[in-house]
Design a protein around this motif. Sequence first.
Motif, short mmCIF file in Angstrom:
data_model
loop_
_atom_site.label_atom_id
_atom_site.label_comp_id
_atom_site.label_asym_id
_atom_site.label_seq_id
_atom_site.Cartn_x
_atom_site.Cartn_y
_atom_site.Cartn_z
N VAL A 1 -46.41 4.13 49.76
CA VAL A 1 -46.45 2.67 49.94
C VAL A 1 -46.52 1.99 48.59
O VAL A 1 -45.75 1.06 48.29
N ASN A 2 -47.42 2.46 47.75
CA ASN A 2 -47.67 1.79 46.46
C ASN A 2 -46.51 1.91 45.47
O ASN A 2 -46.38 1.06 44.59
N THR A 3 -45.68 2.93 45.62
CA THR A 3 -44.54 3.08 44.72
C THR A 3 -43.24 2.60 45.35
O THR A 3 -42.19 2.66 44.70
N GLN B 1 -40.55 -2.10 57.78
CA GLN B 1 -39.64 -2.92 56.99
C GLN B 1 -40.27 -4.29 56.70
O GLN B 1 -40.25 -4.78 55.58
N SER B 2 -40.85 -4.90 57.73
CA SER B 2 -41.42 -6.24 57.58
C SER B 2 -42.68 -6.27 56.73
O SER B 2 -42.83 -7.12 55.85
N GLU B 3 -43.58 -5.33 56.97
CA GLU B 3 -44.91 -5.38 56.38
C GLU B 3 -45.09 -4.54 55.12
O GLU B 3 -46.03 -4.77 54.36
N ILE B 4 -44.22 -3.57 54.90
CA ILE B 4 -44.37 -2.72 53.71
C ILE B 4 -43.19 -2.91 52.76
O ILE B 4 -43.29 -3.59 51.75
N PHE B 5 -42.05 -2.32 53.09
CA PHE B 5 -40.96 -2.25 52.12
C PHE B 5 -40.20 -3.56 51.95
O PHE B 5 -39.70 -3.84 50.87
N GLY B 6 -40.14 -4.39 52.98
CA GLY B 6 -39.45 -5.66 52.86
C GLY B 6 -40.30 -6.77 52.26
O GLY B 6 -39.80 -7.87 51.99
N SER B 7 -41.59 -6.48 52.04
CA SER B 7 -42.49 -7.52 51.53
C SER B 7 -43.41 -7.02 50.42
O SER B 7 -44.48 -7.56 50.19
N ASN B 8 -42.98 -5.93 49.74
CA ASN B 8 -43.72 -5.45 48.57
C ASN B 8 -45.17 -5.07 48.91
O ASN B 8 -46.10 -5.43 48.20
N GLY B 9 -45.36 -4.33 50.01
CA GLY B 9 -46.70 -3.94 50.43
C GLY B 9 -47.37 -2.99 49.45
O GLY B 9 -46.73 -2.12 48.87
N ARG B 10 -48.68 -3.19 49.29
CA ARG B 10 -49.48 -2.34 48.40
C ARG B 10 -50.86 -2.14 49.00
O ARG B 10 -51.44 -3.06 49.59
N ASN C 1 -49.29 -7.96 50.65
CA ASN C 1 -47.83 -8.02 50.63
C ASN C 1 -47.41 -9.47 50.40
O ASN C 1 -48.24 -10.39 50.41
N ASP C 2 -46.13 -9.66 50.16
CA ASP C 2 -45.63 -11.00 49.84
C ASP C 2 -45.62 -11.92 51.06
O ASP C 2 -45.54 -13.13 50.90
N ARG C 3 -45.73 -11.35 52.25
CA ARG C 3 -45.69 -12.14 53.48
C ARG C 3 -47.04 -12.76 53.81
O ARG C 3 -47.14 -13.92 54.17
N TRP C 4 -48.11 -11.97 53.74
CA TRP C 4 -49.44 -12.41 54.19
C TRP C 4 -50.45 -12.55 53.07
O TRP C 4 -51.57 -13.00 53.31
N GLY C 5 -50.14 -12.09 51.88
CA GLY C 5 -51.15 -12.09 50.81
C GLY C 5 -52.02 -10.86 50.94
O GLY C 5 -51.57 -9.81 51.37
N SER C 6 -53.29 -11.01 50.62
CA SER C 6 -54.22 -9.88 50.58
C SER C 6 -55.19 -9.95 51.75
O SER C 6 -55.66 -11.03 52.11
N MET C 7 -55.47 -8.77 52.34
CA MET C 7 -56.45 -8.71 53.43
C MET C 7 -57.11 -7.35 53.45
O MET C 7 -56.53 -6.35 53.02
N ARG C 8 -58.33 -7.33 53.93
CA ARG C 8 -59.08 -6.08 54.05
C ARG C 8 -58.68 -5.43 55.37
O ARG C 8 -58.79 -6.05 56.43
N THR C 9 -58.17 -4.20 55.31
CA THR C 9 -57.65 -3.53 56.49
C THR C 9 -58.24 -2.14 56.65
O THR C 9 -58.56 -1.47 55.67
N ALA C 10 -58.36 -1.72 57.90
CA ALA C 10 -58.79 -0.36 58.23
C ALA C 10 -57.55 0.42 58.66
O ALA C 10 -56.67 -0.13 59.34
N TRP C 11 -57.49 1.67 58.27
CA TRP C 11 -56.36 2.54 58.60
C TRP C 11 -56.89 3.85 59.14
O TRP C 11 -57.84 4.42 58.59
N ARG C 12 -56.28 4.33 60.23
CA ARG C 12 -56.60 5.65 60.80
C ARG C 12 -55.29 6.38 61.02
O ARG C 12 -54.31 5.79 61.50
#
Length: 101
Positions: free
Chosen positions: A15-17, A47-56, A74-85
């Motif tokens: 994701v980061n690269t 596509q929408s949330e990661i690669f199409g919007s520079n997700g990090r 990402n460029d779409r939503w800005g920054s947010m604190r998220t949980a991932w499983r």
Amino acid sequence: MPELDPTVQQFVDAVNTGDRTTFYQLLTDDATMSDDGNDRDLQEWVQSEIFGSNGRMRVESVSGPTALVADYANDRWGSMRTAWRFTVGDGRISRFETGQA
């Protein structure tokens, strides 16, 4: 802090690269995902949330080998604190779930 499963760490790194090839190689052919508890079309969401919007992802904490909290931006939503499983088997991810933490 516990260490991430190597496959999950590779997911974060991909994701980061912006590495689509590695990202998709980490997923099973029938992988699924959800966002805020709602199943989504994986290809469209990625596509929408990661690669199409520079997700990090900046990992804040790890609660187990397949669970983390990250500052996701990402460029779409800005920054947010998220949980991932993640559901990982044989070095591939069959499902990931994310949502606001």
